[in-house]
Design a protein around this motif. Structure first.
Motif, PDB file in Angstrom:
ATOM      1  N   LEU C  20       0.807  -1.206   0.000  1.00 48.00           N
ATOM      2  CA  LEU C  20       0.000   0.000   0.000  1.00 48.00           C
ATOM      3  C   LEU C  20       0.841   1.256   0.000  1.00 48.00           C
ATOM      4  O   LEU C  20       0.555   2.216  -0.677  1.00 48.00           O
ATOM      5  N   LEU C  22       4.489   1.736  -0.128  1.00 46.91           N
ATOM      6  CA  LEU C  22       5.813   1.950  -0.680  1.00 46.91           C
ATOM      7  C   LEU C  22       5.713   2.584  -2.048  1.00 46.91           C
ATOM      8  O   LEU C  22       4.862   2.242  -2.858  1.00 46.91           O
ATOM      9  N   ARG C  23       6.597   3.520  -2.339  1.00 44.46           N
ATOM     10  CA  ARG C  23       6.540   4.267  -3.582  1.00 44.46           C
ATOM     11  C   ARG C  23       7.040   3.463  -4.753  1.00 44.46           C
ATOM     12  O   ARG C  23       6.363   3.315  -5.754  1.00 44.46           O
ATOM     13  N   PRO C  25       7.701   0.655  -7.118  1.00 40.13           N
ATOM     14  CA  PRO C  25       6.975  -0.595  -7.306  1.00 40.13           C
ATOM     15  C   PRO C  25       7.833  -1.841  -7.080  1.00 40.13           C
ATOM     16  O   PRO C  25       7.334  -2.873  -6.676  1.00 40.13           O
ATOM     17  N   LEU C  74       9.513  -2.437 -17.937  1.00 40.47           N
ATOM     18  CA  LEU C  74       8.722  -1.243 -18.205  1.00 40.47           C
ATOM     19  C   LEU C  74       9.049  -0.130 -17.222  1.00 40.47           C
ATOM     20  O   LEU C  74       8.181   0.557 -16.728  1.00 40.47           O
ATOM     21  N   SER C  75      10.261   0.022 -16.913  1.00 41.15           N
ATOM     22  CA  SER C  75      10.552   1.048 -15.918  1.00 41.15           C
ATOM     23  C   SER C  75      10.261   2.409 -16.515  1.00 41.15           C
ATOM     24  O   SER C  75      10.819   2.797 -17.535  1.00 41.15           O
ATOM     25  N   SER C  76       9.365   3.052 -15.905  1.00 41.95           N
ATOM     26  CA  SER C  76       9.031   4.380 -16.387  1.00 41.95           C
ATOM     27  C   SER C  76       9.491   5.377 -15.342  1.00 41.95           C
ATOM     28  O   SER C  76       9.417   5.130 -14.155  1.00 41.95           O
ATOM     29  N   ASP C  78       8.272   8.240 -14.580  1.00 44.10           N
ATOM     30  CA  ASP C  78       7.279   8.996 -13.797  1.00 44.10           C
ATOM     31  C   ASP C  78       6.859   8.147 -12.619  1.00 44.10           C
ATOM     32  O   ASP C  78       6.138   7.175 -12.738  1.00 44.10           O
ATOM     33  N   GLU C  80       4.757   7.951 -10.013  1.00 45.41           N
ATOM     34  CA  GLU C  80       3.524   8.313  -9.338  1.00 45.41           C
ATOM     35  C   GLU C  80       3.340   9.818  -9.194  1.00 45.41           C
ATOM     36  O   GLU C  80       2.949  10.295  -8.133  1.00 45.41           O
ATOM     37  N   ARG C  81       3.632  10.540 -10.255  1.00 46.76           N
ATOM     38  CA  ARG C  81       3.273  11.955 -10.213  1.00 46.76           C
ATOM     39  C   ARG C  81       1.811  12.043 -10.594  1.00 46.76           C
ATOM     40  O   ARG C  81       1.455  11.820 -11.718  1.00 46.76           O
ATOM     41  N   TYR C  82       1.059  12.295  -9.671  1.00 44.59           N
ATOM     42  CA  TYR C  82      -0.340  12.388 -10.036  1.00 44.59           C
ATOM     43  C   TYR C  82      -0.970  13.532  -9.297  1.00 44.59           C
ATOM     44  O   TYR C  82      -0.577  13.880  -8.193  1.00 44.59           O
ATOM     45  N   VAL C  83      -1.905  14.086  -9.911  1.00 47.43           N
ATOM     46  CA  VAL C  83      -2.665  15.163  -9.265  1.00 47.43           C
ATOM     47  C   VAL C  83      -3.634  14.513  -8.295  1.00 47.43           C
ATOM     48  O   VAL C  83      -4.282  13.530  -8.609  1.00 47.43           O
ATOM     49  N   LYS C  85      -6.546  14.287  -7.350  1.00 44.99           N
ATOM     50  CA  LYS C  85      -7.979  14.542  -7.464  1.00 44.99           C
ATOM     51  C   LYS C  85      -8.729  13.512  -6.648  1.00 44.99           C
ATOM     52  O   LYS C  85      -8.259  12.435  -6.394  1.00 44.99           O
ATOM     53  N   TRP C  86      -9.858  13.844  -6.255  1.00 46.53           N
ATOM     54  CA  TRP C  86     -10.716  12.953  -5.499  1.00 46.53           C
ATOM     55  C   TRP C  86     -10.114  12.520  -4.174  1.00 46.53           C
ATOM     56  O   TRP C  86      -9.989  11.326  -3.916  1.00 46.53           O
TER      57      TRP C  86
END
Lengths: 100, 633, 170
Positions: C20, C22-23, C25, C74-76, C78, C80-83, C85-86
């Protein structure tokens, strides 16, 4: 022996944590892992019941669950792989075409 | 056992054969089948007529089929032949047969030949149904059916706009009358519980209050229907336009048979009508007014068929005068004689029209009496009959009506006077027609004049037969005053019609009036000959002094224009602005559009729920699971 | 025995919470592996040794390795830069989960926990014959149809994965 209720509570707790993971995490693969966690929580409760009922059917069922989980993980990951090729991201908010 | 059903069955069979197979089998087949069907019907009508005379109570009944049986209401297809319908049967089938034979010659070479005979047979079928039915139901079926056939036959030349319009006009005006009949039938059913004529006639006096509002309403509504069918004021304007149809149609439908349907209905229900003195007065007054109105119009018309059409309206007015004063027998007698001479006159005019290549305008006729001798003589005989010249058939019937108009308990001297004037005018315009058509100098187009010759036998033979009937037919109903032979009409109808209180007047008055009308008729003949024996010139000089009267007469007293401005234009405005603009557009369209808009807006509100974000979907799963678990524990 | 159970239980819950919170993955995957190990230990305590071994071999050994492969592939960048919302959604999710947990827990800890009828393999028989034997017997007699179907399922999954994930060559 170990009281059954405790193990069952553990199973429920793990399940809930899995649900929370599905709803709250953004990375697709982490969501997948949460689903695997949910499956495992169910496995635990199956074993518990098999033991307390002196039955082997529960264990056989776990066997099947593991196989299915494996197949599902394989296919799911391959889908994510092919989506990644176009989207170039693993953020689940980008996978939003399942609508009108 | 009397086979009444055969009589309408033959024309129906004729319609089916001509209508469905006529085109395939060609003109000779149709020529054979068409008139034969009506001829067989005539033969059977004769048989039935004599059977009826022998039968007890002078009535033959036949039950065919129970059409409606619901609760305690029953309506069947039953035929009745009594004195009234027996006479009508002979007229319809007899004159009809002659007209069918005539049509073979007249319609020769027309495209749609088979269609004409099919419709004509169908018309005869419906007319027979009308007079044979024993209840309002069957009569109304026939009533509507003849209206339909009238529409089909008036619009026979359907490519012509004027013909199509005339057909529609006829049908629509008839429809207004039908409304009256239907309303009356409803009221009768409510009052009597039955719609059979026998029941209504027998129980009318006991069930309905004399002169009361109910019986007056019923009879007025029935009379409204009669004015539609029999072309009286206010619904007469369709008949002159109906001359767009071929001449045999005018002869059969608009002279001899369909237009007498209204009279048939009134005569059939005589017991009902005598209970409503107000209606009787209305009928007589309307009849008289129509008679004189139509006569004034006929004086100036130049189309030969229009003259005859207005003459028909006028003569029908006479018959309604008779009905209105309670002289039902005299009215039916005039129906019979009128059928003879009016059919004769129409057919004769058709012969003339055919001879000069379908020209109907009298301004282009003249000096035809040597070229069309048989036509001339027969038409002259018909004119003598209609003018009331003594010992021809029209004289006896018309005089009987005039006398009864004067002397009956429902009559009045004023009615007699109007009828008297009309008779004079009738003689005038009829002889005017004869002089303009057959005498004087020829105004026929020169290239047509070379080919004018008498019509073939199929045309002239019916003319001769009808002329004979027009001459001798009157002796059937010689009035009492002559003391020679008993009045056939009174003997024939003995107790059929309702009784009315005895009239006044004595023998010497009757003779006086009779001689007066004869003198007036001869005087009119003389005037007509003076004015028209050499064409239009003398009359034109007279016209300039009375131009206003001439215009009024020529334009039919502007009745059509009156109807247009009073009824049609307001109706159109109402429909366009109120019904269409206000109701249809605003209410109905708006309701439909609003429903669509509401659906769309609801959809728009709910649609964003599905936003494609998978975790939202998962959230909703969870909500669902929670609720289910709640429900289970 | 009870204390060992509690230790492993706590460890497994900690591992789950790792997923839940840990940043990275890959850290989440590794923490899940830890949870699987602990669950395996608990299975041993319940006399289901075969399941424990299978769990470690297949789940922790194969499936999680597959996850790690894909993650590394698939190392990306980004992370978890997320806005955010909600936030309402998060609270709602938390509440709901709590509610469901309470419901299930109440089911499981009811005073009269009604279970079904007893089976035919008590502890003594399992210890004597061995769980593998018993499972094998059941698989190949009573549940043979399911067994075959699962085999086909695996085959289909393998083919499906290859088909879906392969590159489309023009």
């Amino acid at each position: 022996m170990i009281p059954i209720e405790h193990i069952l509570l553990l199973s429920a707790l793990l399940f809930i944590i899995g649900v929370l993971g599905v709803m709250l995490r953004r990375n697709v693969i982490v969501i997948f892992m949460s689903i695997e966690l949910m499956l495992n929580a169910v496995n635990l409760s199956f074993v518990t019941f098999a033991r307390s009922l002196d039955s082997m059917t529960g264990v056989v069922f776990i066997f099947f669950i593991i196989v299915v989980a494996a197949a599902e993980a394989v296919v799911g990951l391959s889908i994510i792989l092919s989506i990644f090729r176009t989207r170039k991201t693993l953020n689940i908010d980008e996978f939003n075409i399942l609508k009108w | 056992m009397s086979q009444i059903w055969l009589v309408p069955a033959f024309p129906l069979l004729g319609f089916i054969l001509n209508g469905f197979f006529g085109k395939r089998f060609g003109t000779h087949f149709v020529t054979f089948v068409g008139p034969l069907a009506v001829g067989m019907a005539f033969a059977q009508s004769l048989v039935l007529f004599f059977q009826m005379l022998e039968a007890e109570g002078n009535v033959l009944n036949e039950h065919l089929y129970t059409w409606i049986a619901s609760g305690n209401f029953e309506a069947g297809i039953n035929f009745t032949v009594d004195q009234l319908s027996g006479l009508y049967l002979l007229i319809i089938t007899g004159v009809g047969f002659l007209i069918h034979v005539y049509s073979v010659g007249y319609m020769k070479g027309e495209s749609g030949y088979y269609r004409f005979f099919a419709y004509l047979n169908l018309f005869v079928f419906f007319m027979l149904l009308l007079v044979l039915g024993d209840s309002f139901l069957l009569m109304f079926v026939g009533w509507e059916g003849v209206g339909l056939c009238s529409y089909l036959l008036i619009g026979y030349y359907f490519e012509k706009d004027s013909a199509a319009e005339a057909a529609k006009k006829a049908f629509l005006f008839n429809r207004v009358g039908d409304f009256g009949v239907l309303s009356a039938v409803l009221l009768i059913f409510l009052s009597f519980g039955s719609i059979e004529f026998a029941t209504v006639n027998a129980e009318a006096a006991t069930r309905l209050e004399f002169g009361g509002p109910l019986v007056t309403a019923i009879t007025l509504l029935l009379f409204l229907g009669a004015t539609g069918k029999s072309a009286q004021i206010p619904l007469f304007v369709w008949l002159p336009d109906a001359m767009e149809g071929p001449t045999p149609v005018s002869a059969l439908i608009h002279a001899a048979t369909m237009v007498t349907a209204g009279l048939y209905m009134v005569a059939r229900l005589s017991h009902l009508f005598v209970l409503a003195p107000f209606t009787m007065n209305v009928i007589a007054v309307v009849g008289a007014t129509t008679a004189i109105l139509a006569a004034t119009i006929a004086i100036t018309q130049t189309d030969i068929k229009r003259v005859l059409a207005y003459s028909t309206v006028s003569q029908l007015g006479y018959m309604f005068i008779a009905m209105g004063v309670g002289a039902f027998g005299a009215g039916v007698f005039h129906v019979m004689t009128h059928a003879f001479f009016k059919a004769l006159l129409f057919l004769g005019s058709g012969s003339v029209i055919l001879a000069i290549h379908h020209e109907q305008d009298m301004r282009k006729m003249g000096a035809l009496k040597n070229k069309l001798p048989i036509t001339y003589v027969t038409m002259l005989l018909g004119t003598l009959a209609i003018s009331g010249i003594p010992f021809f058939s029209g004289f006896f019937s018309k005089d009987e009506i005039l006398w009864k108009a004067f002397s009956s308990s429902f009559g009045s001297p004023w009615l007699w006077f109007v009828g008297f004037l009309t008779a004079g005018m009738t003689a005038f315009y009829m002889f005017r027609m004869i002089y303009l058509t057959f005498h004087g100098d020829s105004r026929v187009d020169s290239h047509v004049a070379k080919h004018v010759r008498e019509s073939p036998l199929s045309i002239t033979l019916p003319l001769v037969i009808l002329a004979a009937l027009a001459v001798i037919g009157g002796f059937f109903g010689v009035p009492h005053v002559f003391h020679v032979i008993p009045n056939g009409i009174e003997v024939y109808f003995h107790d059929f019609f309702a009784e009315i209180p005895a009239g006044h007047g004595n023998v010497s008055t009757e003779w006086t009036l009779m001689i007066l009308s004869v003198i007036f008729a001869l005087f009119s003949w003389f005037m007509a000959s003076r004015l028209y024996h050499s064409g239009f010139e003398i009359a034109s000089g007279l016209r300039s002094k009375w131009e206003w009267a001439y215009q009024l007469s020529l334009n039919k007293w502007y009745v059509d224009e009156l109807y247009n401005s009073l009824i049609i234009q307001p109706g159109r405005l109402l429909s366009t602005h109120l019904l269409w603009g206000l109701f249809d557009q605003n209410v109905i369209d708006r309701a439909v559009n609003t429903t669509g808009a509401v659906a769309r807006s609801v959809g728009n509100t709910i649609r964003p729920f599905q936003n494609g974000l998978i975790q939202n979907y998962a959230l909703i799963f969870t909500i669902g699971t929670f609720l289910i678990l709640w429900y289970m524990t | 025995m009870l204390t060992i159970f509690y230790i492993f239980a706590v460890l497994s819950v900690l591992g789950a919470l790792g997923i839940l919170f840990l940043r990275n993955p890959i850290h989440c995957a590794l923490s899940l592996v830890g949870t699987f190990f602990c669950l395996g230990a608990i299975y041993v305590m319940l006399n289901a040794e075969f399941v424990a071994v299978i769990q470690v071999l297949v789940y922790a050994g194969a499936i999680m390795v597959l996850f790690l492969f894909v993650l590394m592939l698939l190392s990306s960048k980004d992370s978890e830069r997320y806005v955010n919302k909600w936030p309402v959604g998060k609270i709602l999710a938390g509440l709901l989960s709590l509610g469901i947990f309470i419901q299930i827990a109440s089911l499981f800890t009811a005073n009269e926990l009604q279970l079904g009828s007893k089976g035919v393999y008590p502890l003594e028989v399992v210890e004597e014959v061995g769980s593998i034997t018993l499972i094998g017997r059941l698989l190949f007699t009573d549940y043979i149809l399911s067994f075959e179907i699962i085999a086909i399922l695996l085959l289909v999954a393998v083919i499906g994965a290859v088909v879906i994930a392969k590159r489309r060559f023009q």
